[in-house]
Scaffold this active site. Sequence first.
Site, PDB file in Angstrom:
ATOM      1  N   ASP A 480       0.852  -1.196   0.000  1.00  0.00           N
ATOM      2  CA  ASP A 480       0.000   0.000   0.000  1.00  0.00           C
ATOM      3  C   ASP A 480       0.890   1.249   0.000  1.00  0.00           C
ATOM      4  O   ASP A 480       2.101   1.170   0.246  1.00  0.00           O
ATOM      5  CB  ASP A 480      -0.879  -0.028   1.265  1.00  0.00           C
ATOM      6  CG  ASP A 480      -1.984   1.023   1.227  1.00  0.00           C
ATOM      7  OD1 ASP A 480      -2.244   1.595   0.145  1.00  0.00           O
ATOM      8  OD2 ASP A 480      -2.580   1.293   2.293  1.00  0.00           O
ATOM      9  N   GLU A 483       2.929   5.318  -3.777  1.00  0.00           N
ATOM     10  CA  GLU A 483       3.020   6.343  -4.849  1.00  0.00           C
ATOM     11  C   GLU A 483       4.336   7.103  -4.795  1.00  0.00           C
ATOM     12  O   GLU A 483       4.777   7.549  -5.861  1.00  0.00           O
ATOM     13  CB  GLU A 483       1.836   7.294  -4.731  1.00  0.00           C
ATOM     14  CG  GLU A 483       0.500   6.659  -5.064  1.00  0.00           C
ATOM     15  CD  GLU A 483       0.034   5.627  -4.044  1.00  0.00           C
ATOM     16  OE1 GLU A 483       0.320   5.821  -2.847  1.00  0.00           O
ATOM     17  OE2 GLU A 483      -0.568   4.637  -4.452  1.00  0.00           O
ATOM     18  N   ASP A 664      -9.064   2.908  -3.199  1.00  0.00           N
ATOM     19  CA  ASP A 664     -10.101   3.298  -2.238  1.00  0.00           C
ATOM     20  C   ASP A 664     -11.361   3.776  -2.943  1.00  0.00           C
ATOM     21  O   ASP A 664     -11.579   4.981  -3.107  1.00  0.00           O
ATOM     22  CB  ASP A 664      -9.572   4.406  -1.320  1.00  0.00           C
ATOM     23  CG  ASP A 664      -8.411   3.931  -0.468  1.00  0.00           C
ATOM     24  OD1 ASP A 664      -8.117   2.725  -0.482  1.00  0.00           O
ATOM     25  OD2 ASP A 664      -7.805   4.775   0.209  1.00  0.00           O
TER      26      ASP A 664
HETATM   27  O1  MIG Z   1      -4.494   6.096   3.885  1.00  0.00           O
HETATM   28  O2  MIG Z   1      -4.113   0.894   5.490  1.00  0.00           O
HETATM   29  O3  MIG Z   1      -5.817   1.969  -0.070  1.00  0.00           O
HETATM   30  O4  MIG Z   1      -6.937  -0.192   1.271  1.00  0.00           O
HETATM   31  O5  MIG Z   1      -7.260   0.034   4.048  1.00  0.00           O
HETATM   32  C1  MIG Z   1      -5.200   4.904   3.987  1.00  0.00           C
HETATM   33  C2  MIG Z   1      -5.320   1.597   5.517  1.00  0.00           C
HETATM   34  C3  MIG Z   1      -4.230   3.761   4.034  1.00  0.00           C
HETATM   35  C4  MIG Z   1      -5.130   2.904   2.001  1.00  0.00           C
HETATM   36  C5  MIG Z   1      -5.485   1.672   1.256  1.00  0.00           C
HETATM   37  C6  MIG Z   1      -6.598   0.973   1.968  1.00  0.00           C
HETATM   38  C7  MIG Z   1      -6.184   0.640   3.372  1.00  0.00           C
HETATM   39  C8  MIG Z   1      -5.785   1.909   4.102  1.00  0.00           C
HETATM   40  N1  MIG Z   1      -4.736   2.595   3.372  1.00  0.00           N
END
Ligand code: MIG
Length: 984
Positions: A480, A483, A664
Amino acid sequence: MRLSAIFTSLALPLVSLAIPVSEYILHARDIGQLEPGTTPVLSQQAAFSGDITKCQGYNVDNTQTSDSGGLLIYLTLINKCSAYGTDIKSLTVSVEYETESRLHVHMYDNDLKQYQVPQYVLPRPGGSSSCNKDKSNLKFEYNQDPFEFWITRKEDNAVLFDTRQNNIPTYKESTQIQGNYSNYTVLPSHPLIFEDQYLQLSSALPKDANIFGLGEVIASTGYIRNSSATVQTFWARDVGDPVDENMYGVHPMYMEVRWDEKRNKLMSHGVFLLNSNGMDVILRDGVIEYRAIGGTFDFYFFSGPSPNDVAAQYAQAVGLPQVMPEWSFGFHLCRWGYTSVVDTRSTVTRMREAGIPLEVQWNDIDWMRAYREFQFDQNYAPDDYRAFVDELHSMNQHYIPIIDAAIGYLYNDSDVFDVYSRGHELDVWMKNPDGTEYVGAVWPGFTVFPDWFNPKMQQVWTEAFYNLSQVVDFDGIWLDMNEPSSFVDGSATNSTIPIEDTSVVPPNYTPQAPPTDYPEGYFPNVSGPSGNVTVDGQLTYGQNGTAPKNTALRRSFATEIAFEARDSSSPPDLPANNPDIPYVDEPPYPIRNQAGRLSAKTVSPNATHYGGLQEYNVHNLWGTMEEIHMHDTLLDLKPGKRPFMVARSTFAGIGRKTAHWLGDNYSTFAYMKRSIQGVLQFNLFGIPMVGPDTCGFNGNTDEELCNRWMQLSAFFPFYRNHNTKLALSQEPYNWDSVRNASIKAINARYALLPYWQTLFAKAAGYGEPPVIPLFHEFQNPSYLTIDSQFLIGPSILVTPVLQPNESSVYGIFPNANGVFWVDWWTHTKVDNSKKDNISISLPLGEIGVHVRSGSVLLLYDQPEYTVKETRDGGYSIQVVLDGKGYAEGDAKIDDGETYPVNELTCLTFVASENCLTSTPNGNYNIDNKLKRIVIVGVWNKPSVASLNGKTIDTSQVKYDEKVGKVTITNVGGDLNQGWTLKWE
Ligand code: MIG
């Protein structure tokens, strides 16, 4: 709107324009123009005109022919242009006919200063020695003064890409598109511009061109793009699934499709610009314009002409997708907010009690101690955690934890965090321009960021995961925030500001209260919270010192593991070209990043990598480089096993390492529909293992939406239900109807697993996308806009209900050449003989899944709780004969886990004249038996059936006259042998 109101609400620094404003100026920093007394940003103080109409392009100086009929063309700048950067005076255009269907045109600076994507990140396909100009389906031609080129497909003489200015429409007025950025759509002239921080090239398009791709994006028009008013920006960005904005991934590739009246056929081609710099691509009627803020113009053209050809040719160029472990096609369950091992385990238990197959349980950042990855939260104590994951494995289930991109920083001198310290010791974290560590902020507070260009980064990464794997024997990894996301703009510290003195405060974005949004048409004040089974959000143990002692918080000596270097991975090649970008923070041409500044919500473009490389050039590669390292780490930890990771930020070509989820989204019917275009888009991009957060991430879902979505996603490659923190629980056991709908859809999915594996084997072998829009199979221009239905391979058509409160839906059931469709469950034929647009009844709990006439499918005979048990249960074959009694199909079977694949058996099936044959070819030994054969479309009850000449006992043969179906049970067939089934 009053301007002053806008200014005060903007957190952006106010700037004024030092450059002259003319109606043609593309400069879009119009905010701030009226604010007197503010200092313009440096790039605007420079002597750049911002006026592209002054640029006249380049002349051809000289040319050279290569042996293969390729060309080198040397160009010289005609006049001083300086629109948004310093002119580059001498260019080379290299033209290579790489294959019959692929032409490579690379325009680069002779000094090789401009950034080029490393081979390590995207290995270049190179040319086939046997290909030359004459064999190519594409033809490159050019004009000398100024230099302009065009590309024709010989097969139909169509000009596919055309930079001749006379052929490209200009637009002196902007067109209104969403946002405050319509200046971007002014296209006053189309010279070739090649400056250090601004490259521009336009090509003529047909009017109303049918364009697909240019993502990652959720386009308001659906899978097809708006070719008359689009500004597509490429700058990887952490943002919850916005519409018509830049987001997580960067894929500067498009497919254009034209209807050829004479041939009665769709003629398609593809264009890929290999460039990692920030970029805008503008579409207006008759033109596509590229504007990059660095790099080179490295184009690949693909001649198609079928849409599947384009997708395959693109994947062959950028990298064929990895073949995925078979278990990864099972159902995955996740949410943000499982507060403990106990909590997570109870979900697994409830799934089993409800009889809903669960293949892979996940955890979000809840497992981490204070969100610091590689350390364990007190409610995820190592021994408990280990036991839980081992339990899953003992039941043939799997486990995936999340890992965030940023690494927690030390809070103070007594703080301990091995992974940070180890990386600090080996000096692998990204740097400020002054050489100190760049410190941003994400969930754990202050963080550093891995520098994937550093040759020692792999070691730090693999050690960290090795240590994690000693507690949690994970089967895959969820990447996650890559970027990469940072919650503050710029670095909190540098050589002059110690961290203790920083004014930067890491924000806390953790949701504090449950969301109040529900899907369209759901009113909680009327209906109450639908399905009030909620997960207990309170700590269930561990208060008052009763928690098990968390040994992982103590410093362990970081296990230094000497992994043998594998042939498959080489360290990142350091840039041959390492430009020193003058206006790195605010480039003179401001791409339309919807986050604002380039540094907003990410690492600043002035941060540096190993060797001084600036993030400015490689921002869009960050996620992909993490995925390359993660892949190597996973192979180190489990050699010979297919790695599985699901990542958020992707760059062109990384389907060869990773799967992707669509980020998301929202718990709405609108986003459920948009998940289809997302899956189609990533299949075009060569990252076919993709799917959405099923039932929706942001906001509360409801029973109806979750019911529909659990069924829809069962027919996407990657199938995961995921939810945000504090939102209403949405595991499929929460509502009886969702439970039943899920079981029904999952059973169909698991029966189809051999078909999925076959499609993925073909994707890995030749690049054909597994999930496709209708027009890939059926040449009909009216199908180009359809993205509420889709095909899995050539044979399965999926027709979901995408609206609340509806129990029937119109779908297209293509009928060209007498094709018809039979229902997956009942085998009833859809009557599409007179028209192809047909309403089918789909009450809640049902989804349209239809098998195309003329297909033979290899299936698993009996869906079980897990993929392994399903596989062990053996196979069945389903035949749907066409109007002439013919059908064909194939299957590719392997062990589902070995990497790379070394044993594979292909079966070819043909049904014709009351006879079905199977011809095996390959070296994989298929243990599991063929149990059942179903043939639909037999309209006379057969009196006798035989297998390889031996009569089958009549007790094994059933006939259903309503749907013309013969079912043969207890076949006990060996699929390693060829066989013939006859019925008369
Ligand atoms: O800023 O880890 O896209 O799937 O549940 C949010 C918490 C951070 C973004 C991910 C999302 C995940 C969430 N993360």
